[in-house]
Design a protein around this motif. Structure first.
Motif, short mmCIF file in Angstrom:
data_model
loop_
_atom_site.label_atom_id
_atom_site.label_comp_id
_atom_site.label_asym_id
_atom_site.label_seq_id
_atom_site.Cartn_x
_atom_site.Cartn_y
_atom_site.Cartn_z
N ALA A 89 -14.81 -16.62 8.78
CA ALA A 89 -14.86 -16.01 10.10
C ALA A 89 -14.39 -14.55 10.12
O ALA A 89 -14.13 -13.99 11.17
N TYR A 90 -14.26 -13.93 8.95
CA TYR A 90 -13.84 -12.53 8.88
C TYR A 90 -14.87 -11.66 9.58
O TYR A 90 -16.06 -11.94 9.47
N PRO A 91 -14.50 -10.66 10.32
CA PRO A 91 -13.18 -10.09 10.54
C PRO A 91 -12.42 -10.68 11.74
O PRO A 91 -11.32 -10.23 12.04
N SER A 92 -12.97 -11.69 12.38
CA SER A 92 -12.24 -12.31 13.49
C SER A 92 -10.98 -13.00 13.01
O SER A 92 -10.01 -13.13 13.75
N THR A 93 -11.00 -13.46 11.77
CA THR A 93 -9.85 -14.11 11.15
C THR A 93 -9.33 -13.23 10.02
O THR A 93 -10.11 -12.77 9.20
N ALA A 94 -8.02 -12.99 10.01
CA ALA A 94 -7.41 -12.16 8.97
C ALA A 94 -7.39 -12.89 7.64
O ALA A 94 -7.31 -14.13 7.60
N PRO A 95 -7.45 -12.14 6.54
CA PRO A 95 -7.32 -12.79 5.23
C PRO A 95 -5.91 -13.35 5.05
O PRO A 95 -4.95 -12.83 5.61
N GLU A 96 -5.80 -14.43 4.28
CA GLU A 96 -4.51 -15.04 3.97
C GLU A 96 -4.09 -14.60 2.58
O GLU A 96 -4.59 -15.12 1.58
N ILE A 97 -3.19 -13.65 2.52
CA ILE A 97 -2.75 -13.07 1.25
C ILE A 97 -1.80 -14.05 0.57
O ILE A 97 -0.88 -14.56 1.20
N ALA A 98 -2.03 -14.25 -0.72
CA ALA A 98 -1.21 -15.20 -1.48
C ALA A 98 -0.53 -14.50 -2.66
O ALA A 98 -1.09 -13.61 -3.28
N ILE A 99 0.70 -14.94 -2.91
CA ILE A 99 1.46 -14.55 -4.11
C ILE A 99 1.80 -15.88 -4.79
O ILE A 99 2.86 -16.45 -4.57
N PRO A 100 0.87 -16.39 -5.60
CA PRO A 100 1.00 -17.74 -6.15
C PRO A 100 2.31 -18.01 -6.89
O PRO A 100 2.87 -19.10 -6.77
N GLU A 101 2.85 -17.05 -7.61
CA GLU A 101 4.07 -17.30 -8.39
C GLU A 101 5.30 -17.51 -7.52
O GLU A 101 6.32 -18.00 -7.99
N LEU A 102 5.21 -17.17 -6.24
CA LEU A 102 6.34 -17.39 -5.33
C LEU A 102 6.19 -18.66 -4.50
O LEU A 102 7.04 -18.96 -3.66
N HIS A 120 3.75 -12.89 13.83
CA HIS A 120 3.76 -11.46 14.13
C HIS A 120 2.43 -10.76 13.88
O HIS A 120 1.96 -10.00 14.72
N PHE A 121 1.83 -11.01 12.74
CA PHE A 121 0.65 -10.25 12.36
C PHE A 121 -0.65 -10.77 12.97
O PHE A 121 -1.47 -9.99 13.43
N LYS A 122 -0.85 -12.06 12.98
CA LYS A 122 -2.14 -12.60 13.43
C LYS A 122 -2.47 -12.26 14.89
O LYS A 122 -3.62 -11.93 15.19
N PRO A 123 -1.50 -12.28 15.81
CA PRO A 123 -1.85 -11.84 17.18
C PRO A 123 -2.24 -10.36 17.24
O PRO A 123 -3.15 -9.98 17.99
N LEU A 124 -1.59 -9.54 16.44
CA LEU A 124 -1.93 -8.11 16.38
C LEU A 124 -3.33 -7.93 15.82
O LEU A 124 -4.13 -7.14 16.33
N TRP A 125 -3.65 -8.68 14.77
CA TRP A 125 -4.99 -8.64 14.18
C TRP A 125 -6.03 -9.02 15.24
O TRP A 125 -7.04 -8.33 15.40
N ALA A 126 -5.78 -10.11 15.95
CA ALA A 126 -6.74 -10.61 16.94
C ALA A 126 -7.04 -9.57 18.02
O ALA A 126 -8.17 -9.48 18.50
N ARG A 127 -6.03 -8.79 18.39
CA ARG A 127 -6.23 -7.76 19.41
C ARG A 127 -6.99 -6.55 18.87
O ARG A 127 -7.43 -5.71 19.66
N ASN A 128 -7.14 -6.46 17.57
CA ASN A 128 -7.75 -5.26 16.97
C ASN A 128 -9.01 -5.54 16.15
O ASN A 128 -9.39 -4.76 15.30
N VAL A 129 -9.68 -6.66 16.41
CA VAL A 129 -10.95 -6.98 15.74
C VAL A 129 -12.02 -6.12 16.37
O VAL A 129 -12.07 -6.01 17.60
N PRO A 130 -12.88 -5.49 15.63
CA PRO A 130 -13.06 -5.43 14.19
C PRO A 130 -12.39 -4.20 13.55
O PRO A 130 -12.68 -3.88 12.40
N LYS A 131 -11.53 -3.52 14.30
CA LYS A 131 -10.97 -2.25 13.82
C LYS A 131 -10.06 -2.40 12.61
O LYS A 131 -9.98 -1.49 11.79
N PHE A 132 -9.37 -3.52 12.50
CA PHE A 132 -8.48 -3.73 11.36
C PHE A 132 -9.24 -4.31 10.18
O PHE A 132 -10.18 -5.08 10.36
N GLY A 133 -8.79 -3.93 8.99
CA GLY A 133 -9.38 -4.42 7.76
C GLY A 133 -8.31 -4.75 6.74
O GLY A 133 -7.13 -4.91 7.07
N ILE A 134 -8.72 -4.80 5.50
CA ILE A 134 -7.82 -5.18 4.42
C ILE A 134 -6.63 -4.22 4.32
O ILE A 134 -5.49 -4.66 4.12
#
Length: 163
Positions: A89-102, A120-134
């Motif tokens: 669903a990108y860019p409506s849904t933000a990517p889920e960044i992973a740090i596997p070793e942690l 904190h981040f996902k509501p901000l992302w939702a308000r800024n679709v499609p302006k926000f990216g990686i």
């Protein structure tokens, strides 16, 4: 939620205009081009501010991303592999960044080492679709998470620097 220094930094990251995800064969290449341009500018800004803290690349299709991020604590470098897939669903849904070793070392992480950005981040992302990216996900998601969690994990002895 966002302090003045972060707002200043964000103003220097180009906003995106194309609202397309990986399944949109016609518009995805245009979106991907914007993503790369935004990331390149963000990295350039970081280097100019002597704040270089990650490297990122993708597969040919731009659907899988991987790289490294690092944090300095008491002049010691802590480096981690990062990865994420572009959501359907990108860019409506933000990517889920992973740090596997942690994975499993902090409560602010989901299974597979995905960092917690829900409150904190996902509501901000939702308000800024499609302006926000990686680049925005890195600046407003991963960077603050690293700044809070890594020193805490170091203090608790959950992680140690690689020699």
């Amino acid at each position: 939620m966002v302090d003045d220094a972060t707002k200043s930094q964000l103003k220097r990251i180009p906003l995106l205009t194309v609202k397309a995800g990986p399944r949109d064969a016609e518009q995805w290449p245009a979106r991907l081009k914007e993503e790369y341009q935004s990331l390149i500018q963000f990295v350039k800004n970081n280097k100019e501010a002597d704040n270089d803290w990650f490297r990122l690349e993708s597969n040919r299709e731009g659907t899988k991303w991987f790289g490294k991020c690092w944090v300095y604590d008491n002049l010691v470098k802590y480096e981690f592999d990062i990865e994420f897939d572009m959501p359907v669903a990108y860019p409506s849904t933000a990517p889920e960044i992973a740090i596997p070793e942690l994975d499993g070392k902090t409560a602010k992480m989901y299974r597979g080492g995905k960092i917690c950005l829900t409150d904190h981040f996902k509501p901000l992302w939702a308000r800024n679709v499609p302006k926000f990216g990686i680049a925005h996900a890195m600046a407003l998601g991963l960077a603050p998470w690293l700044a809070v969690e890594i020193p805490d994990l170091i203090q608790k002895g959950a992680i140690v620097a690689k020699s």
